[in-house]
Design a protein around this motif. Sequence first.
Motif, PDB file in Angstrom:
ATOM      1  N   LEU A  73      33.199  28.410  36.774  1.00 37.12           N
ATOM      2  CA  LEU A  73      34.264  29.101  36.040  1.00 37.12           C
ATOM      3  C   LEU A  73      35.192  29.858  36.979  1.00 37.12           C
ATOM      4  O   LEU A  73      36.408  29.844  36.796  1.00 37.12           O
ATOM      5  N   LYS A  74      34.637  30.518  37.970  1.00 36.68           N
ATOM      6  CA  LYS A  74      35.472  31.248  38.923  1.00 36.68           C
ATOM      7  C   LYS A  74      36.396  30.301  39.669  1.00 36.68           C
ATOM      8  O   LYS A  74      37.571  30.593  39.870  1.00 36.68           O
ATOM      9  N   THR A  75      35.887  29.143  40.047  1.00 40.30           N
ATOM     10  CA  THR A  75      36.701  28.142  40.737  1.00 40.30           C
ATOM     11  C   THR A  75      37.822  27.646  39.834  1.00 40.30           C
ATOM     12  O   THR A  75      38.965  27.478  40.280  1.00 40.30           O
ATOM     13  N   LEU A  76      37.509  27.419  38.571  1.00 39.16           N
ATOM     14  CA  LEU A  76      38.514  26.947  37.620  1.00 39.16           C
ATOM     15  C   LEU A  76      39.623  27.978  37.442  1.00 39.16           C
ATOM     16  O   LEU A  76      40.806  27.629  37.432  1.00 39.16           O
ATOM     17  N   VAL A  77      39.260  29.246  37.330  1.00 37.71           N
ATOM     18  CA  VAL A  77      40.264  30.304  37.172  1.00 37.71           C
ATOM     19  C   VAL A  77      41.156  30.376  38.414  1.00 37.71           C
ATOM     20  O   VAL A  77      42.377  30.488  38.303  1.00 37.71           O
ATOM     21  N   GLU A  78      40.544  30.277  39.587  1.00 37.27           N
ATOM     22  CA  GLU A  78      41.328  30.308  40.824  1.00 37.27           C
ATOM     23  C   GLU A  78      42.299  29.132  40.888  1.00 37.27           C
ATOM     24  O   GLU A  78      43.427  29.277  41.349  1.00 37.27           O
ATOM     25  N   SER A  79      41.866  27.966  40.420  1.00 40.91           N
ATOM     26  CA  SER A  79      42.744  26.796  40.470  1.00 40.91           C
ATOM     27  C   SER A  79      43.897  26.912  39.476  1.00 40.91           C
ATOM     28  O   SER A  79      44.956  26.329  39.686  1.00 40.91           O
ATOM     29  N   LEU A  80      43.706  27.656  38.411  1.00 40.24           N
ATOM     30  CA  LEU A  80      44.763  27.837  37.414  1.00 40.24           C
ATOM     31  C   LEU A  80      45.827  28.832  37.868  1.00 40.24           C
ATOM     32  O   LEU A  80      46.963  28.796  37.386  1.00 40.24           O
ATOM     33  N   GLU A  81      45.490  29.699  38.797  1.00 42.56           N
ATOM     34  CA  GLU A  81      46.390  30.771  39.191  1.00 42.56           C
ATOM     35  C   GLU A  81      47.746  30.253  39.678  1.00 42.56           C
ATOM     36  O   GLU A  81      48.799  30.753  39.273  1.00 42.56           O
ATOM     37  N   LEU A  82      47.739  29.241  40.497  1.00 43.94           N
ATOM     38  CA  LEU A  82      48.990  28.715  41.038  1.00 43.94           C
ATOM     39  C   LEU A  82      49.895  28.182  39.923  1.00 43.94           C
ATOM     40  O   LEU A  82      51.099  28.462  39.911  1.00 43.94           O
ATOM     41  N   ASP A  83      49.322  27.435  38.984  1.00 46.73           N
ATOM     42  CA  ASP A  83      50.128  26.895  37.883  1.00 46.73           C
ATOM     43  C   ASP A  83      50.670  28.005  36.987  1.00 46.73           C
ATOM     44  O   ASP A  83      51.801  27.923  36.506  1.00 46.73           O
ATOM     45  N   VAL A  84      49.890  29.042  36.761  1.00 50.74           N
ATOM     46  CA  VAL A  84      50.367  30.160  35.933  1.00 50.74           C
ATOM     47  C   VAL A  84      51.528  30.863  36.631  1.00 50.74           C
ATOM     48  O   VAL A  84      52.533  31.202  35.989  1.00 50.74           O
TER      49      VAL A  84
END
Length: 64
Positions: free
Chosen positions: A12-23
């Motif tokens: 989950l932490k990895t997924l949130v980190e990967s979403l940061e750039l797109d957000v």
Amino acid sequence: MSEELTAKWAELKTLVESLELDVLKQANGNASAGVRARRGLRLLKNEVADLVRVSLATEKSRKE
């Protein structure tokens, strides 16, 4: 069971980190990044639900 819980949390932490750039890109007006961010957030929602299930199963197995 606790290894599964910690592995799911790391995922989950990895997924949130990967979403940061797109957000961040979406905040600057990139519509395609917004589509990717929303898709990722839906995935995140499902993964969080799985984490809750694993957490409950872990607690239940400890009480038995």
